[in-house]
Structure formats: C-alpha cells, structure tokens
Scaffold this motif. Structure first.
Motif, mmCIF file in Angstrom:
data_model
loop_
_atom_site.group_PDB
_atom_site.id
_atom_site.type_symbol
_atom_site.label_atom_id
_atom_site.label_comp_id
_atom_site.label_asym_id
_atom_site.label_seq_id
_atom_site.Cartn_x
_atom_site.Cartn_y
_atom_site.Cartn_z
ATOM 1 N N ILE A 133 55.300 20.956 -20.229
ATOM 2 C CA ILE A 133 53.668 21.791 -20.452
ATOM 3 C C ILE A 133 53.898 23.524 -20.347
ATOM 4 N N SER A 134 52.808 23.866 -20.953
ATOM 5 C CA SER A 134 52.842 25.139 -20.562
ATOM 6 C C SER A 134 51.575 25.854 -20.783
ATOM 7 N N CYS A 135 51.819 26.768 -19.765
ATOM 8 C CA CYS A 135 50.200 27.510 -19.492
ATOM 9 C C CYS A 135 49.486 28.654 -19.945
ATOM 10 N N THR A 136 48.435 29.295 -19.651
ATOM 11 C CA THR A 136 48.743 31.138 -20.364
ATOM 12 C C THR A 136 47.689 30.803 -18.333
ATOM 13 N N ILE A 144 49.805 35.802 -18.824
ATOM 14 C CA ILE A 144 51.356 35.892 -18.098
ATOM 15 C C ILE A 144 51.324 33.856 -18.660
ATOM 16 N N ASN A 145 52.442 33.612 -20.033
ATOM 17 C CA ASN A 145 52.814 32.468 -20.043
ATOM 18 C C ASN A 145 53.857 32.227 -18.999
ATOM 19 N N LEU A 146 54.101 30.139 -18.884
ATOM 20 C CA LEU A 146 54.506 29.739 -17.741
ATOM 21 C C LEU A 146 54.833 28.912 -18.942
ATOM 22 N N THR A 147 55.868 28.206 -18.871
ATOM 23 C CA THR A 147 56.429 27.233 -18.905
ATOM 24 C C THR A 147 57.554 26.172 -17.509
ATOM 25 N N ILE A 170 60.339 26.311 -13.521
ATOM 26 C CA ILE A 170 59.080 27.178 -13.698
ATOM 27 C C ILE A 170 59.176 28.183 -13.979
ATOM 28 N N THR A 171 58.703 28.967 -15.303
ATOM 29 C CA THR A 171 59.513 29.680 -16.456
ATOM 30 C C THR A 171 57.980 30.839 -16.155
ATOM 31 N N ALA A 172 58.152 32.073 -15.787
ATOM 32 C CA ALA A 172 56.817 32.728 -16.551
ATOM 33 C C ALA A 172 57.675 34.468 -17.276
ATOM 34 N N THR A 173 56.135 34.788 -18.062
ATOM 35 C CA THR A 173 56.924 36.118 -19.063
ATOM 36 C C THR A 173 55.908 36.568 -18.966
ATOM 37 N N TRP A 174 55.377 37.742 -19.438
ATOM 38 C CA TRP A 174 55.251 38.752 -19.750
ATOM 39 C C TRP A 174 55.170 40.168 -20.670
ATOM 40 N N THR A 175 53.508 40.835 -21.213
ATOM 41 C CA THR A 175 54.104 41.939 -22.032
ATOM 42 C C THR A 175 54.201 43.043 -21.690
ATOM 43 N N ASN A 176 54.754 43.762 -21.915
ATOM 44 C CA ASN A 176 54.629 45.066 -21.373
ATOM 45 C C ASN A 176 53.579 46.182 -21.638
ATOM 46 N N SER A 193 60.980 33.609 -12.003
ATOM 47 C CA SER A 193 60.932 32.557 -11.480
ATOM 48 C C SER A 193 59.802 31.871 -10.644
ATOM 49 N N ALA A 194 59.075 30.691 -11.333
ATOM 50 C CA ALA A 194 57.754 30.555 -9.990
ATOM 51 C C ALA A 194 57.669 29.330 -9.750
ATOM 52 N N THR A 195 57.323 28.903 -8.775
ATOM 53 C CA THR A 195 57.088 27.782 -7.874
ATOM 54 C C THR A 195 55.553 27.143 -7.839
ATOM 55 N N LEU A 196 55.261 26.506 -7.288
ATOM 56 C CA LEU A 196 53.831 25.240 -7.905
ATOM 57 C C LEU A 196 54.069 24.108 -6.593
#
Length: 221
Positions: A133-136, A144-147, A170-176, A193-196
C-alpha cells in the motif's frame, strides 16, 4: 523369486502406499468464499484513525487524524495453495481516509490498492500480511509519500473484522521544500517511520468491520 522376498516387496509397497496416503491426508488446503480473479468485492469501515510520524532530525512526533476511514477490497477464491504455506494475494485492500488534519492543516490522503497474504489460521482467526500500500498526503503544497508493509494483521471469520497492526512497517518521505520543512518541522527533506491505528497515542490496532452483504471467509483445513 522366493516367497520371503515377495513378502518383503509387498510389505515395502504397503508402507510406501501408507506414507503417500498419510502425506495426502496431512496436506491442508486454503479455501475461501471468494471468486476467481478479480475476486468478489467487499467494503468495510473503521473508527477515526491516527497516523504518527516519528521524525528524527530534529527528534519530534507529529500526528495526523482522519475522522472517516473506509476500505474496499476483493477476495479471491474458491481454492488456494494445497500446502502449509501462505496464500499470497488472497485479497486486495484499498483504504480511504477523509476528514484529515495534520499540524492544524487540512490534508488530502490518496492510497493505492494493497495485497493481503494469508499466513496461518487458529480457530476462526486468520493471521496475515498487508503489503504494497502506498499513499500520498498533501497539505500546504507539501507531498508526503507513505509506503506500508504490515505484518501481524488478523481477520476474524466470525465477526468479519480485519484488525490492522500498524505499529511498524510504515515509512514516510518528503522533499526539501519550504512547504515540507514547515509542515514536518525539519530543516531539510527526509524520512520518518510512521504508525497507524486508533486515535490514542500511541495508536492501537485498527479494526475494519466488513459492512457489505458479502462477508469474506477464509479457511485453512
């Protein structure tokens, strides 16, 4: 050929036949009440949801809450692998989150369809994985991109509840960008890292109750 030798051959053949029968009897087969690909459609709802982002540089925690959480999926069937391994891709799941607020800002969350793997069964409860599952997540011009690849999830065939374990994976990434630095409270782009789960902190397991007339049923017997 001696009668004694014949007896040995007969005994050997009987033992081999018994072993084959025992092996066949011990084999277990995954089954479901779903249909062949693309599967039988179902839908589910969950309580209000909370995401938590564990940012490390600088170290801080940011929470995202969504008031409306639903999901749609498709169950494959009616038979799966005849062995004791996993039934990969037994179902799909696409979560939908709305009414989301992040750092005081409205956030739009769009997620892809993920895959469900059945791993084991104890009584009426099937344990499995949710992967891919991936989310924007978009707010203030920041994306923020989340996998998510989640283990330890369970589905109860009796109550028709899928309990999602979002405590890890769950991992989240974002740009500078200026928008992301402001939103995430960082001095650069990065990852966290992220939790849900539920709206408690830390979030607890999130239960999706199937609300469609079709109720998935998965068995390993």
């Amino acid at each position: 050929m001696s009668s004694r030798f014949m007896k040995v051959l007969l005994i050997g053949a009987t033992v081999a036949s018994a072993l084959v029968s025992a092996s066949t009897a011990s084999a277990t087969n995954w089954t479901s009440n779903g249909s062949a690909s693309p599967g039988t459609v179902f839908s589910a709802t969950a309580p209000s949801t909370r995401f938590e982002f564990h940012v490390t540089s600088p170290s801080h925690l940011i929470g995202l809450s969504c008031t409306n959480t639903t999901a749609t999926g498709r169950l494959i069937g009616p038979t799966g692998p005849v062995n004791t391994g996993n039934w990969n891709d037994v179902a799909t799941m696409r979560p939908t989150f709305s009414g989301c607020f992040f750092a005081g800002q409205t956030m739009v969350v769009v997620c892809s369809e993920g895959h469900l793997d059945a791993v084991s069964q104890a009584g009426n409860v099937v344990t499995g994985n949710i992967r891919g599952i991936s989310c924007t997540m978009t707010a203030l011009g920041c994306v923020i991109n989340l996998t998510a690849n989640l283990t330890g999830n369970t589905y109860n065939n009796t109550s028709s509840v899928l309990t999602v374990n979002g405590s890890s994976g769950i991992t989240a990434t974002w740009t500078n960008s200026a928008a992301c630095r402001t939103l995430m409270g960082t001095t650069a782009g990065g990852s966290a890292s992220a939790t849900l789960g539920t709206t408690t902190s830390p979030p607890g397991p999130l239960g999706f109750t199937v609300t469609s007339s079709f109720k998935p049923n998965i068995q390993h017997n």
